[in-house]
Design an enzyme around this catalytic site. Structure first.
Site, PDB file in Angstrom:
ATOM      1  N   TYR B 301      87.996  48.966  17.396  1.00 49.20           N
ATOM      2  CA  TYR B 301      88.998  49.691  18.176  1.00 49.20           C
ATOM      3  C   TYR B 301      88.657  49.491  19.630  1.00 49.20           C
ATOM      4  O   TYR B 301      87.476  49.918  19.815  1.00 49.20           O
ATOM      5  CB  TYR B 301      89.139  51.154  17.816  1.00 49.20           C
ATOM      6  CG  TYR B 301      90.153  52.083  18.346  1.00 49.20           C
ATOM      7  CD1 TYR B 301      91.428  51.977  17.818  1.00 49.20           C
ATOM      8  CD2 TYR B 301      89.968  52.763  19.784  1.00 49.20           C
ATOM      9  CE1 TYR B 301      92.574  52.522  18.467  1.00 49.20           C
ATOM     10  CE2 TYR B 301      90.981  53.190  20.207  1.00 49.20           C
ATOM     11  CZ  TYR B 301      92.275  53.153  19.654  1.00 49.20           C
ATOM     12  OH  TYR B 301      93.268  53.847  20.095  1.00 49.20           O
ATOM     13  N   TYR B 351      98.682  47.221  22.250  1.00 48.81           N
ATOM     14  CA  TYR B 351      98.235  48.731  22.012  1.00 48.81           C
ATOM     15  C   TYR B 351      98.757  49.530  20.786  1.00 48.81           C
ATOM     16  O   TYR B 351      99.695  50.273  21.534  1.00 48.81           O
ATOM     17  CB  TYR B 351      97.958  49.452  23.125  1.00 48.81           C
ATOM     18  CG  TYR B 351      97.342  50.940  23.386  1.00 48.81           C
ATOM     19  CD1 TYR B 351      96.242  50.920  22.459  1.00 48.81           C
ATOM     20  CD2 TYR B 351      97.569  51.840  24.107  1.00 48.81           C
ATOM     21  CE1 TYR B 351      95.551  52.204  22.432  1.00 48.81           C
ATOM     22  CE2 TYR B 351      96.775  53.018  24.244  1.00 48.81           C
ATOM     23  CZ  TYR B 351      95.904  53.282  23.366  1.00 48.81           C
ATOM     24  OH  TYR B 351      95.231  54.365  23.278  1.00 48.81           O
TER      25      TYR B 351
END
Ligand SMILES: [Zn+2]
Lengths: 136, 397
Positions: B301, B351
């Site tokens: 992440y 994103y």
């Protein structure tokens, strides 16, 4: 020149955090503590997980702090905060581990551990906000 | 009695929309497109889906998607978060539902107009509270942060990066190596927003400072788009058109020093350079019966470069404090020992709050990534920090 957009004001009447703002309005800096075992409970909360007490209150601290970390904001996110400005993560000297946020105009030279001192400002009648300044 | 979900479930279908700065479409439309693609990829019909799992930040509720797609057979739904901490935890909820017999085929989705709509980088609390006389309260603790101009996640991660530099000597160039390594992956991914848009270390060093020490290229791309996967039992997944991406193990984890609120209260934890990802790693590896040395490729992440660096340490790829030298050793570069974010991640693909990482993990196990790691049989996928986090390991059958 356009009027400066006012900075956001904190909610001062939340059940769990209002004591912090009430103390600030009296010129005192406080952190929440358990009245049974005296653990610091920061950020404030109504239950002490160390001793299972619901008896929580506020401990006055000196208002001395040190720089734990900082960032110079150069990209503007909101009109109330023209850049550059510096956000400081402040560690309280007499409540180690408890931290608060400070705002410094511009981009002063900083190092971790540098001393800071609290100052109380009243952006609007009835609202007092603890802020931090460098000890020269 | 002991229970194990190890290998019981698989991801049998994946689907995504285009990623863009302005989709011009509703979030429900984005979710619907990603969902229908994932369902088709799994060789299923919409009526086969009986479970839905979403992120707590998603604007599309479970009933919104069921309505949009006419899914009349939903008998399980759930949500987890906070925000980007969700995707692997969402898959974990699907696994739990399937293993416990509450669902058969669970659709897991994340959809957002994260660039053209509400922008996290501009501070969600300030946007949502526009015009409100006072900010904070209600357990958000925002009253301790917003009045000082701490408004956006990047400013918080800048405080964390500065502290990591102080404690361990990490440098801006170390972060730059992460940004460049991930960008190189996106450059060869036609679906990535940074496809064919190269970036060098010099470009990184010359990029403008947003919130020191973080620069423009330390930040992910705010984007519009959606991603979805279908989770089902490994047994059923064997009947799907594509090879199953077996979910070896899932884990959600808090930590001993958890804080409330959404994002900023994490700055009050005793350490701001170790995260719940360390505890998620311990749980995940134990459940999987694997360790960091067994991971062939990882989707880490990456809301910011510093986030990757923290997780490399917490997931045991290097010692605490060694993330900077590890990145600068070239380990993350194409051909290095730990290929990461092979579709470009949040930094350079899009994103989608880490849901795109789950999809790329599946592609690696299937052998169909545009940046395929030869012989990849295990892939670690992680979700966001700081409040509580989640992760999973995908594996070949
Ligand atoms: Zn107590």
């Amino acid at each position: 020149m356009a009027d400066q957009v006012p900075r956001p004001l904190p909610m001062t009447e939340d059940e769990d955090t209002s004591g912090y703002w009430q103390a600030a309005s009296e010129g005192r800096l406080v952190v929440q503590e358990c009245l049974s075992c005296h653990a610091v409970l920061h950020l404030p909360k109504p239950f002490c997980h160390h001793c299972e007490s619901w008896d929580v209150g506020w401990r006055e601290v000196s208002g001395d702090g040190t720089v734990f970390s900082w960032t110079v904001v150069e990209h503007q996110v909101h009109a109330a905060f023209p850049v550059p400005y510096t956000i400081v993560l402040v560690e309280l000297v007499d409540a180690p581990g408890a931290r608060l946020i400070g705002h410094l105009d511009g981009a002063p030279e900083l190092t971790v551990g540098q001393p800071l001192r609290v100052r109380f400002v009243e952006p609007e009648p009835g609202v007092t906000v603890p802020t931090w300044e460098l000890v020269s | 009695m002991s229970y194990s979900h190890r290998g019981e479930c698989s991801i049998s279908g994946i689907g995504a929309t285009d990623f863009s700065r302005k989709s011009g479409r509703s979030v429900v439309a984005l979710a619907s497109e990603a969902a229908t693609r994932a369902i088709a990829d799994a060789g299923l019909e919409r009526s086969d889906i009986d479970g839905l799992v979403r992120s707590d930040y998603d604007a599309v509720q479970h009933n919104d998607l069921a309505y949009a797609l006419g899914m009349d057979n939903i008998s399980y739904w759930g949500a987890t978060g906070v925000g980007g901490a969700a995707p692997c935890g969402m898959v974990a909820q699907a696994v739990a539902a399937i293993v416990s017999g509450q669902a058969t085929n669970v659709l897991v989705y994340r959809a957002l107009n994260g660039r053209s709509g509400l922008r996290f980088g501009r501070g969600t609390a300030m946007q949502q509270a526009a015009g409100a006389p006072r900010l904070g309260g209600g357990g958000s603790y925002d009253e301790y942060f917003l009045p000082y101009g701490l408004l956006a996640p990047g400013q918080m991660f800048a405080l964390i990066a500065q502290r990591h530099m102080y404690e361990f000597g990490t440098t801006s160039d170390d972060l730059g190596r992460i940004a460049v390594a991930v960008r190189q992956r996106a450059n060869s991914n036609p679906a990535a927003m940074m496809y064919e848009r190269p970036m060098t270390m010099d470009d990184y060093r010359q990029s403008r400072v947003i919130s020191s020490p973080l620069r423009l290229f330390d930040y992910c791309l705010e984007s519009d788009g959606a991603c979805a996967v279908v989770v089902t039992s490994t047994e059923r997944a064997r009947d799907a058109p594509k090879a199953p991406a077996v979910i070896r193990a899932v884990a959600q984890s808090g930590s001993p020093d958890v804080q409330g609120g959404k994002t900023f209260p994490a700055l009050m934890r005793p350490t701001i350079t170790t995260y719940p990802s360390k505890y998620a790693a311990d749980r995940l590896y134990a459940r999987a019966g694997l360790g960091p040395a067994d991971i062939d490729v990882a989707q880490i992440y990456d809301c910011f470069t510093i986030t990757v660096l923290l997780e490399l340490e917490d997931y045991g790829f290097c010692a605490k404090g060694e993330g900077g030298p590890f990145a600068s050793s070239g380990a993350l570069d194409p051909g290095g020992s730990l290929p990461i974010n092979t579709a470009g991640g949040n930094l350079s693909e899009a994103y989608i709050h880490g849901m795109n990482h789950v999809l790329e993990g599946v592609r690696q196990i299937r052998g169909e990534s545009v940046n395929q790691v030869a012989g990849a049989s295990t892939c670690l996928v992680t979700s966001g920090i700081p409040p509580m986090t989640s992760a999973l390991i995908l594996a070949e059958q």
